[in-house]
Design a protein around this motif. Structure first.
Motif, PDB file in Angstrom:
ATOM      1  N   UNK B 102      36.236  40.579  33.996  1.00 56.32           N
ATOM      2  CA  UNK B 102      36.154  40.744  35.445  1.00 56.32           C
ATOM      3  C   UNK B 102      35.170  41.848  35.811  1.00 56.32           C
ATOM      4  N   UNK B 103      35.065  42.838  34.906  1.00 57.46           N
ATOM      5  CA  UNK B 103      34.046  43.879  35.073  1.00 57.46           C
ATOM      6  C   UNK B 103      34.118  44.556  36.427  1.00 57.46           C
ATOM      7  N   UNK B 104      32.962  44.672  37.052  1.00 54.72           N
ATOM      8  CA  UNK B 104      32.847  45.432  38.296  1.00 54.72           C
ATOM      9  C   UNK B 104      33.568  44.739  39.443  1.00 54.72           C
ATOM     10  N   UNK B 105      33.820  43.435  39.309  1.00 51.06           N
ATOM     11  CA  UNK B 105      34.415  42.712  40.440  1.00 51.06           C
ATOM     12  C   UNK B 105      35.870  43.077  40.662  1.00 51.06           C
ATOM     13  N   UNK B 106      36.495  43.638  39.631  1.00 47.01           N
ATOM     14  CA  UNK B 106      37.888  44.058  39.790  1.00 47.01           C
ATOM     15  C   UNK B 106      38.005  45.231  40.761  1.00 47.01           C
ATOM     16  N   UNK B 107      37.316  46.363  40.505  1.00 44.43           N
ATOM     17  CA  UNK B 107      37.377  47.437  41.512  1.00 44.43           C
ATOM     18  C   UNK B 107      36.773  47.020  42.845  1.00 44.43           C
ATOM     19  N   UNK B 108      35.879  46.032  42.808  1.00 47.93           N
ATOM     20  CA  UNK B 108      35.248  45.606  44.056  1.00 47.93           C
ATOM     21  C   UNK B 108      36.200  44.846  44.965  1.00 47.93           C
ATOM     22  N   UNK B 109      37.407  44.487  44.455  1.00 49.48           N
ATOM     23  CA  UNK B 109      38.384  43.861  45.347  1.00 49.48           C
ATOM     24  C   UNK B 109      38.670  44.818  46.508  1.00 49.48           C
ATOM     25  N   UNK B 110      38.577  46.101  46.225  1.00 49.34           N
ATOM     26  CA  UNK B 110      38.799  47.112  47.260  1.00 49.34           C
ATOM     27  C   UNK B 110      37.959  46.836  48.494  1.00 49.34           C
TER      28      UNK B 110
END
Lengths: 273, 190
Positions: B102-110
Protein backbone atom coordinates in the motif's frame (compact mmCIF):
# COMPACT_ATOMS: atom_id res chain seq x y z
CA UNK A 1 -16.26 39.13 22.09
CA UNK A 2 -17.09 36.35 24.43
CA UNK A 3 -13.97 34.94 25.96
CA UNK A 4 -15.69 31.78 27.09
CA UNK A 5 -16.24 30.75 23.42
CA UNK A 6 -12.50 30.69 22.90
CA UNK A 7 -11.96 28.78 26.10
CA UNK A 8 -14.64 26.26 25.25
CA UNK A 9 -13.28 25.68 21.78
CA UNK A 10 -9.76 25.35 23.13
CA UNK A 11 -10.93 22.95 25.78
CA UNK A 12 -13.05 21.01 23.32
CA UNK A 13 -10.35 20.60 20.69
CA UNK A 14 -7.75 19.93 23.34
CA UNK A 15 -9.98 17.31 24.88
CA UNK A 16 -10.61 15.56 21.56
CA UNK A 17 -6.90 15.68 20.78
CA UNK A 18 -6.06 14.29 24.18
CA UNK A 19 -8.50 11.42 23.84
CA UNK A 20 -7.14 10.44 20.44
CA UNK A 21 -3.55 10.86 21.52
CA UNK A 22 -4.15 8.56 24.46
CA UNK A 23 -5.85 6.04 22.20
CA UNK A 24 -2.96 6.11 19.75
CA UNK A 25 -0.40 5.84 22.52
CA UNK A 26 -2.11 2.72 23.85
CA UNK A 27 -2.44 1.31 20.32
CA UNK A 28 1.23 1.98 19.72
CA UNK A 29 2.13 -0.09 22.77
CA UNK A 30 -0.27 -2.89 21.84
CA UNK A 31 0.70 -2.99 18.18
CA UNK A 32 4.39 -2.39 18.70
CA UNK A 33 6.55 -4.22 16.20
CA UNK A 34 9.83 -5.77 17.13
CA UNK A 35 12.09 -4.30 14.51
CA UNK A 36 15.74 -5.10 14.62
CA UNK A 37 17.22 -1.99 16.28
CA UNK A 38 20.47 -2.66 14.47
CA UNK A 39 18.90 -1.67 11.15
CA UNK A 40 18.43 1.87 12.40
CA UNK A 41 21.96 1.95 13.83
CA UNK A 42 23.53 0.69 10.60
CA UNK A 43 21.52 3.23 8.64
CA UNK A 44 22.89 5.97 10.86
CA UNK A 45 26.52 5.21 10.04
CA UNK A 46 25.88 4.98 6.29
CA UNK A 47 26.69 8.06 4.23
CA UNK A 48 23.03 8.63 3.43
CA UNK A 49 23.66 9.69 -0.15
CA UNK A 50 21.26 7.01 -1.43
CA UNK A 51 23.50 6.68 -4.48
CA UNK A 52 22.69 3.01 -5.04
CA UNK A 53 26.36 2.17 -5.51
CA UNK A 54 25.88 -0.91 -3.33
CA UNK A 55 23.22 -2.28 -5.66
CA UNK A 56 20.34 -1.76 -3.25
CA UNK A 57 17.59 0.83 -3.36
CA UNK A 58 19.11 3.40 -1.05
CA UNK A 59 20.93 3.31 2.26
CA UNK A 60 18.00 2.09 4.36
CA UNK A 61 17.48 -0.89 2.08
CA UNK A 62 21.18 -1.69 2.24
CA UNK A 63 21.07 -1.48 6.04
CA UNK A 64 18.17 -3.94 6.19
CA UNK A 65 19.99 -6.37 3.95
CA UNK A 66 23.27 -6.08 5.82
CA UNK A 67 21.54 -6.90 9.09
CA UNK A 68 19.76 -9.84 7.46
CA UNK A 69 23.06 -11.01 6.06
CA UNK A 70 22.12 -10.59 2.40
CA UNK A 71 24.66 -7.87 1.76
CA UNK A 72 28.37 -7.79 2.55
CA UNK A 73 29.42 -5.53 5.40
CA UNK A 74 31.86 -3.72 3.16
CA UNK A 75 29.16 -3.44 0.46
CA UNK A 76 29.01 0.33 0.72
CA UNK A 77 31.57 1.64 -1.77
CA UNK A 78 31.08 5.21 -0.60
CA UNK A 79 31.73 4.79 3.10
CA UNK A 80 34.62 2.45 2.42
CA UNK A 81 36.63 0.87 5.19
CA UNK A 82 35.55 3.37 7.81
CA UNK A 83 31.86 2.62 7.39
CA UNK A 84 32.52 -1.09 7.11
CA UNK A 85 34.30 -1.00 10.46
CA UNK A 86 31.41 0.86 12.08
CA UNK A 87 28.89 -1.62 10.71
CA UNK A 88 31.08 -4.48 11.86
CA UNK A 89 31.12 -2.96 15.34
CA UNK A 90 27.32 -2.79 15.39
CA UNK A 91 26.89 -6.33 14.14
CA UNK A 92 29.80 -7.66 16.16
CA UNK A 93 31.72 -9.26 13.32
CA UNK A 94 35.10 -8.85 11.69
CA UNK A 95 35.55 -7.18 8.34
CA UNK A 96 37.87 -8.15 5.64
CA UNK A 97 38.69 -4.70 4.41
CA UNK A 98 37.42 -4.09 0.92
CA UNK A 99 39.74 -2.12 -1.27
CA UNK A 100 38.22 1.18 -2.28
CA UNK A 101 37.44 1.57 -5.94
CA UNK A 102 38.14 4.63 -8.05
CA UNK A 103 36.76 5.59 -11.41
CA UNK A 104 39.40 5.68 -14.16
CA UNK A 105 38.84 7.32 -17.51
CA UNK A 106 40.40 5.06 -20.09
CA UNK A 107 40.66 7.44 -23.01
CA UNK A 108 43.11 10.18 -23.83
CA UNK A 109 41.42 11.33 -26.99
CA UNK A 110 40.64 14.92 -26.25
CA UNK A 111 40.07 17.63 -28.81
CA UNK A 112 43.80 17.92 -29.45
CA UNK A 113 44.41 14.23 -30.02
CA UNK A 114 41.46 13.06 -32.02
CA UNK A 115 40.76 13.40 -35.68
CA UNK A 116 37.60 15.29 -36.48
CA UNK A 117 35.07 13.99 -38.95
CA UNK A 118 32.63 16.86 -39.03
CA UNK A 119 30.57 19.25 -37.00
CA UNK A 120 28.09 17.94 -34.47
CA UNK A 121 25.09 20.18 -33.89
CA UNK A 122 22.82 17.86 -31.94
CA UNK A 123 22.01 17.58 -28.27
CA UNK A 124 24.92 18.24 -25.93
CA UNK A 125 24.81 14.76 -24.48
CA UNK A 126 27.09 11.77 -24.89
CA UNK A 127 24.17 9.36 -25.14
CA UNK A 128 22.51 11.40 -27.88
CA UNK A 129 25.77 11.79 -29.76
CA UNK A 130 26.51 8.09 -29.42
CA UNK A 131 23.12 7.11 -30.81
CA UNK A 132 23.34 9.52 -33.70
CA UNK A 133 26.75 8.33 -34.79
CA UNK A 134 29.23 9.89 -32.44
CA UNK A 135 29.78 13.64 -32.30
CA UNK A 136 32.64 15.13 -34.27
CA UNK A 137 35.36 12.81 -33.09
CA UNK A 138 36.25 10.14 -35.57
CA UNK A 139 37.04 7.44 -33.01
CA UNK A 140 34.17 5.02 -32.56
CA UNK A 141 35.44 3.91 -29.16
CA UNK A 142 36.59 7.04 -27.44
CA UNK A 143 35.25 9.75 -25.21
CA UNK A 144 32.49 11.86 -26.72
CA UNK A 145 33.30 14.78 -24.46
CA UNK A 146 29.87 16.06 -23.46
CA UNK A 147 30.30 15.13 -19.84
CA UNK A 148 27.39 12.80 -19.13
CA UNK A 149 29.69 11.25 -16.53
CA UNK A 150 30.37 14.58 -14.83
CA UNK A 151 26.65 15.23 -14.64
CA UNK A 152 26.01 11.77 -13.23
CA UNK A 153 28.59 12.12 -10.47
CA UNK A 154 26.73 12.65 -7.16
CA UNK A 155 29.90 13.73 -5.36
CA UNK A 156 31.31 16.47 -7.61
CA UNK A 157 34.36 14.32 -8.13
CA UNK A 158 34.65 14.93 -11.87
CA UNK A 159 35.07 17.83 -14.19
CA UNK A 160 35.67 18.32 -17.91
CA UNK A 161 39.13 19.45 -18.85
CA UNK A 162 39.69 22.13 -21.47
CA UNK A 163 40.64 19.31 -23.76
CA UNK A 164 37.08 17.97 -23.42
CA UNK A 165 38.05 14.93 -21.41
CA UNK A 166 36.56 14.04 -18.05
CA UNK A 167 38.93 14.20 -15.09
CA UNK A 168 38.36 12.27 -11.89
CA UNK A 169 39.40 13.94 -8.65
CA UNK A 170 40.70 10.91 -6.85
CA UNK A 171 40.25 12.25 -3.33
CA UNK A 172 36.59 12.93 -3.94
CA UNK A 173 35.82 9.78 -5.94
CA UNK A 174 34.06 7.17 -3.83
CA UNK A 175 33.77 4.53 -6.53
CA UNK A 176 29.96 4.43 -6.72
CA UNK A 177 30.14 3.74 -10.45
CA UNK A 178 27.50 6.25 -11.56
CA UNK A 179 29.83 7.72 -14.14
CA UNK A 180 30.69 4.30 -15.56
CA UNK A 181 26.97 3.64 -15.94
CA UNK A 182 26.36 6.98 -17.60
CA UNK A 183 29.10 6.57 -20.21
CA UNK A 184 27.57 5.15 -23.40
CA UNK A 185 31.00 3.94 -24.54
CA UNK A 186 32.11 2.31 -21.31
CA UNK A 187 35.31 4.31 -21.17
CA UNK A 188 35.12 4.73 -17.43
CA UNK A 189 36.03 1.69 -15.38
CA UNK A 190 36.19 1.12 -11.65
CA UNK A 191 39.62 -0.01 -10.50
CA UNK A 192 40.95 -0.74 -7.01
CA UNK A 193 43.28 2.06 -5.90
CA UNK A 194 46.21 -0.37 -6.04
CA UNK A 195 45.99 -0.37 -9.83
CA UNK A 196 48.48 2.33 -10.75
CA UNK A 197 49.10 1.71 -14.44
CA UNK A 198 46.55 1.71 -17.21
CA UNK A 199 46.11 1.11 -20.90
CA UNK A 200 44.26 4.32 -21.58
CA UNK A 201 42.47 3.35 -24.73
CA UNK A 202 39.48 1.30 -25.74
CA UNK A 203 39.98 1.35 -29.50
CA UNK A 204 39.77 -2.12 -30.99
CA UNK A 205 40.18 -1.04 -34.61
CA UNK A 206 43.04 -2.35 -36.67
CA UNK A 207 46.26 -0.45 -36.05
CA UNK A 208 46.27 1.23 -39.41
CA UNK A 209 42.89 2.80 -38.81
CA UNK A 210 43.24 3.56 -35.11
CA UNK A 211 46.47 5.44 -35.89
CA UNK A 212 44.38 7.66 -38.17
CA UNK A 213 41.63 8.53 -35.71
CA UNK A 214 43.67 9.44 -32.67
CA UNK A 215 47.26 10.19 -31.78
CA UNK A 216 46.79 8.45 -28.46
CA UNK A 217 45.14 5.24 -29.73
CA UNK A 218 46.31 1.71 -28.97
CA UNK A 219 47.30 0.36 -32.34
CA UNK A 220 47.68 -3.18 -31.10
CA UNK A 221 51.37 -3.41 -31.95
CA UNK A 222 52.06 -5.57 -28.90
CA UNK A 223 55.38 -3.97 -28.04
CA UNK A 224 54.32 -3.48 -24.43
CA UNK A 225 53.25 -7.10 -24.09
CA UNK A 226 56.62 -8.29 -25.36
CA UNK A 227 58.59 -5.83 -23.25
CA UNK A 228 56.64 -6.57 -20.07
CA UNK A 229 56.88 -10.29 -20.64
CA UNK A 230 56.00 -13.02 -18.18
CA UNK A 231 52.22 -12.67 -18.73
CA UNK A 232 52.31 -9.23 -17.18
CA UNK A 233 50.27 -7.95 -20.11
CA UNK A 234 48.20 -9.52 -22.83
CA UNK A 235 46.49 -8.60 -26.09
CA UNK A 236 42.76 -8.97 -26.56
CA UNK A 237 40.75 -7.79 -29.55
CA UNK A 238 43.65 -5.70 -30.76
CA UNK A 239 43.96 -3.91 -27.45
CA UNK A 240 46.65 -4.25 -24.78
CA UNK A 241 45.56 -5.12 -21.23
CA UNK A 242 47.34 -5.29 -17.92
CA UNK A 243 47.20 -8.53 -16.01
CA UNK A 244 46.74 -6.82 -12.65
CA UNK A 245 46.96 -10.08 -10.71
CA UNK A 246 50.59 -10.31 -11.72
CA UNK A 247 51.42 -6.67 -12.12
CA UNK A 248 50.22 -5.75 -8.66
CA UNK A 249 50.48 -2.16 -7.50
CA UNK A 250 53.71 -1.19 -9.24
CA UNK A 251 53.64 2.37 -10.42
CA UNK A 252 56.34 2.33 -13.12
CA UNK A 253 55.51 1.47 -16.70
CA UNK A 254 56.76 -1.79 -18.20
CA UNK A 255 58.15 0.11 -21.15
CA UNK A 256 58.54 3.60 -22.55
CA UNK A 257 58.33 2.28 -26.09
CA UNK A 258 54.58 2.60 -26.58
CA UNK A 259 54.43 4.58 -29.82
CA UNK A 260 51.26 6.45 -28.91
CA UNK A 261 51.87 6.80 -25.18
CA UNK A 262 48.78 4.79 -24.38
CA UNK A 263 50.33 3.27 -21.28
CA UNK A 264 49.91 5.68 -18.40
CA UNK A 265 51.08 5.52 -14.83
CA UNK A 266 49.27 7.61 -12.23
CA UNK A 267 51.40 10.46 -10.98
CA UNK A 268 51.89 11.23 -7.32
CA UNK A 269 49.05 13.71 -6.94
CA UNK A 270 46.76 10.87 -7.90
CA UNK A 271 44.40 12.78 -10.13
CA UNK A 272 43.45 11.10 -13.29
CA UNK A 273 44.43 13.07 -16.31
CA UNK B 1 -36.09 0.56 4.66
CA UNK B 2 -34.82 4.08 4.98
CA UNK B 3 -31.42 2.71 6.01
CA UNK B 4 -31.28 0.33 3.05
CA UNK B 5 -31.96 3.24 0.71
CA UNK B 6 -29.11 5.19 2.31
CA UNK B 7 -26.79 2.23 1.97
CA UNK B 8 -27.55 1.61 -1.70
CA UNK B 9 -27.43 5.29 -2.43
CA UNK B 10 -23.99 5.64 -0.88
CA UNK B 11 -22.59 2.43 -2.30
CA UNK B 12 -23.91 2.43 -5.84
CA UNK B 13 -26.11 5.27 -7.02
CA UNK B 14 -24.06 8.07 -5.53
CA UNK B 15 -20.84 6.08 -5.49
CA UNK B 16 -18.18 8.24 -3.93
CA UNK B 17 -15.54 7.54 -6.50
CA UNK B 18 -17.41 7.08 -9.75
CA UNK B 19 -20.31 9.47 -9.34
CA UNK B 20 -19.12 12.09 -6.90
CA UNK B 21 -15.46 11.90 -7.96
CA UNK B 22 -14.10 11.87 -4.43
CA UNK B 23 -11.01 9.88 -3.53
CA UNK B 24 -9.69 9.53 -7.06
CA UNK B 25 -6.07 9.37 -5.91
CA UNK B 26 -6.08 5.88 -4.37
CA UNK B 27 -8.60 4.82 -7.01
CA UNK B 28 -5.92 5.26 -9.65
CA UNK B 29 -2.91 4.63 -7.40
CA UNK B 30 -3.77 1.35 -5.68
CA UNK B 31 -5.82 -0.32 -8.38
CA UNK B 32 -3.00 -2.16 -10.10
CA UNK B 33 -3.51 -5.42 -8.24
CA UNK B 34 -6.69 -6.99 -7.01
CA UNK B 35 -5.50 -8.14 -3.59
CA UNK B 36 -4.00 -4.82 -2.58
CA UNK B 37 -7.10 -3.07 -3.95
CA UNK B 38 -9.32 -5.18 -1.68
CA UNK B 39 -7.10 -4.46 1.32
CA UNK B 40 -7.10 -0.76 0.56
CA UNK B 41 -10.88 -0.89 0.24
CA UNK B 42 -11.12 -2.59 3.62
CA UNK B 43 -8.85 -0.01 5.25
CA UNK B 44 -10.84 2.88 3.77
CA UNK B 45 -14.15 1.24 4.71
CA UNK B 46 -12.97 0.87 8.29
CA UNK B 47 -11.83 4.46 8.49
CA UNK B 48 -15.03 5.71 6.84
CA UNK B 49 -17.33 3.77 9.16
CA UNK B 50 -15.59 4.81 12.35
CA UNK B 51 -15.25 8.36 11.07
CA UNK B 52 -18.98 8.57 10.37
CA UNK B 53 -19.78 7.41 13.89
CA UNK B 54 -17.19 9.43 15.77
CA UNK B 55 -17.78 12.64 13.83
CA UNK B 56 -21.52 12.29 14.47
CA UNK B 57 -20.82 11.98 18.19
CA UNK B 58 -18.44 14.90 18.21
CA UNK B 59 -20.69 17.09 16.12
CA UNK B 60 -23.92 16.45 17.98
CA UNK B 61 -22.63 16.03 21.51
CA UNK B 62 -19.84 18.59 21.54
CA UNK B 63 -19.91 21.04 18.67
CA UNK B 64 -23.64 21.79 18.45
CA UNK B 65 -24.34 22.22 22.20
CA UNK B 66 -21.46 24.67 22.54
CA UNK B 67 -22.06 26.47 19.22
CA UNK B 68 -18.70 25.33 17.89
CA UNK B 69 -19.87 24.20 14.43
CA UNK B 70 -17.12 26.35 13.02
CA UNK B 71 -14.63 23.80 14.32
CA UNK B 72 -16.13 20.87 12.44
CA UNK B 73 -13.42 20.75 9.76
CA UNK B 74 -10.57 20.78 12.25
CA UNK B 75 -12.09 18.23 14.56
CA UNK B 76 -13.12 15.93 11.70
CA UNK B 77 -9.63 15.98 10.27
CA UNK B 78 -8.29 15.22 13.73
CA UNK B 79 -10.55 12.18 13.91
CA UNK B 80 -9.58 10.98 10.44
CA UNK B 81 -5.86 11.44 11.01
CA UNK B 82 -5.95 9.51 14.26
CA UNK B 83 -7.94 6.69 12.72
CA UNK B 84 -5.60 6.41 9.77
CA UNK B 85 -2.68 6.26 12.15
CA UNK B 86 -4.41 3.44 13.97
CA UNK B 87 -5.10 1.54 10.76
CA UNK B 88 -1.51 2.02 9.68
CA UNK B 89 -0.17 0.57 12.91
CA UNK B 90 -2.60 -2.31 12.69
CA UNK B 91 -1.76 -3.23 9.09
CA UNK B 92 1.96 -2.92 9.78
CA UNK B 93 1.55 -5.29 12.69
CA UNK B 94 -0.64 -7.81 10.88
CA UNK B 95 0.89 -7.86 7.43
CA UNK B 96 4.20 -6.20 6.56
CA UNK B 97 3.96 -7.15 2.85
CA UNK B 98 0.56 -5.49 2.63
CA UNK B 99 1.98 -2.44 4.41
CA UNK B 100 4.74 -2.26 1.80
CA UNK B 101 2.30 -2.84 -1.07
CA UNK B 102 0.00 0.00 0.00
CA UNK B 103 3.03 2.21 0.56
CA UNK B 104 2.36 5.93 0.60
CA UNK B 105 -1.34 5.48 -0.14
CA UNK B 106 -1.99 4.20 3.36
CA UNK B 107 -1.04 7.42 5.19
CA UNK B 108 -2.61 9.30 2.30
CA UNK B 109 -6.04 8.04 3.41
CA UNK B 110 -5.76 10.95 5.83
CA UNK B 111 -6.05 13.38 2.98
CA UNK B 112 -8.54 11.30 1.06
CA UNK B 113 -11.32 13.74 0.33
CA UNK B 114 -13.88 10.92 0.21
CA UNK B 115 -13.59 10.53 3.97
CA UNK B 116 -13.81 14.19 4.92
CA UNK B 117 -16.54 14.49 2.29
CA UNK B 118 -18.44 11.68 3.96
CA UNK B 119 -18.30 13.34 7.36
CA UNK B 120 -19.34 16.73 6.00
CA UNK B 121 -22.14 15.38 3.82
CA UNK B 122 -23.52 13.36 6.73
CA UNK B 123 -23.71 16.56 8.77
CA UNK B 124 -25.20 18.46 5.85
CA UNK B 125 -28.00 15.92 5.38
CA UNK B 126 -28.71 15.90 9.12
CA UNK B 127 -28.45 12.14 9.36
CA UNK B 128 -29.27 10.43 12.63
CA UNK B 129 -26.69 8.26 14.38
CA UNK B 130 -27.82 5.03 12.70
CA UNK B 131 -28.11 6.71 9.33
CA UNK B 132 -24.57 8.05 9.64
CA UNK B 133 -23.28 4.61 10.51
CA UNK B 134 -25.01 3.00 7.52
CA UNK B 135 -23.91 5.87 5.29
CA UNK B 136 -20.30 5.29 6.32
CA UNK B 137 -20.48 1.56 5.66
CA UNK B 138 -22.21 2.14 2.34
CA UNK B 139 -19.64 4.70 1.23
CA UNK B 140 -16.82 2.34 2.17
CA UNK B 141 -18.46 -0.52 0.31
CA UNK B 142 -18.91 1.70 -2.72
CA UNK B 143 -15.27 2.77 -2.59
CA UNK B 144 -14.14 -0.85 -2.32
CA UNK B 145 -16.44 -1.82 -5.19
CA UNK B 146 -15.03 0.84 -7.47
CA UNK B 147 -11.45 -0.05 -6.54
CA UNK B 148 -12.03 -3.78 -7.08
CA UNK B 149 -13.70 -3.28 -10.46
CA UNK B 150 -10.87 -1.02 -11.53
CA UNK B 151 -8.20 -3.42 -10.30
CA UNK B 152 -9.90 -6.36 -12.02
CA UNK B 153 -9.96 -4.52 -15.32
CA UNK B 154 -6.37 -3.34 -14.96
CA UNK B 155 -5.15 -6.85 -14.20
CA UNK B 156 -6.81 -8.07 -17.39
CA UNK B 157 -5.34 -5.09 -19.17
CA UNK B 158 -1.83 -6.37 -18.52
CA UNK B 159 -2.54 -9.03 -21.14
CA UNK B 160 -4.41 -6.80 -23.55
CA UNK B 161 -2.93 -5.32 -26.66
CA UNK B 162 -3.33 -1.65 -25.83
CA UNK B 163 -2.44 0.76 -28.65
CA UNK B 164 0.90 2.33 -27.86
CA UNK B 165 -0.38 5.85 -27.38
CA UNK B 166 -2.96 4.78 -24.82
CA UNK B 167 -0.64 2.71 -22.69
CA UNK B 168 -0.22 3.55 -19.02
CA UNK B 169 -2.06 6.56 -17.66
CA UNK B 170 -4.04 7.12 -20.85
CA UNK B 171 -5.94 3.85 -20.83
CA UNK B 172 -6.48 4.14 -17.08
CA UNK B 173 -8.22 7.47 -17.52
CA UNK B 174 -10.37 6.07 -20.33
CA UNK B 175 -11.41 3.10 -18.19
CA UNK B 176 -12.17 5.33 -15.22
CA UNK B 177 -14.33 7.48 -17.48
CA UNK B 178 -16.16 4.47 -18.91
CA UNK B 179 -16.80 3.15 -15.41
CA UNK B 180 -18.18 6.51 -14.32
CA UNK B 181 -20.46 6.48 -17.36
CA UNK B 182 -21.61 2.97 -16.49
CA UNK B 183 -22.42 4.03 -12.94
CA UNK B 184 -24.51 6.88 -14.32
CA UNK B 185 -26.87 4.13 -15.37
CA UNK B 186 -27.89 3.63 -11.75
CA UNK B 187 -29.11 7.22 -11.52
CA UNK B 188 -32.83 6.41 -11.63
CA UNK B 189 -32.63 3.49 -9.21
CA UNK B 190 -33.79 5.38 -6.15
Amino acid sequence: MDLSAILISMGGMGGIGLVFATGLAIANKKLYIEEDPRIEKVNDVLPGANCGGCGFAGCMNFAENVVKGNAPINGCPVGGVETANKIAEILGVEVEAGEPLKARVLCQGGLNEMAVKGEYMGLESCVAAHISGGAMKLCEWGCLGFGDCVEACPFDAMYMSENRLPVVIEDKCVGCGKCAEACPRNIIELHPVSHRVFVKCKNQDAGKYSRLVCTRACIGCGICVREAGDDMMYMENGLAHFNYDKWGDRNELPTQKCPNHVLVSLDEEGTDS
Amino acid sequence: MELLVIFISAAIVNNFVLTQFLGICPFVGVSKRLDSAISMGMAVTFVMTITAVVTWLIYHLLLVPYNLEILQYVSFILVIASLVQLVEMFIRKVSKPLYDALGIFLPLITTNCAILGLALIAVLREYSFMESLIYGIGAGAGFTLALVIMAGIREELELADVPRHFQGAGITMIIAGSLALAFMGFAGLI
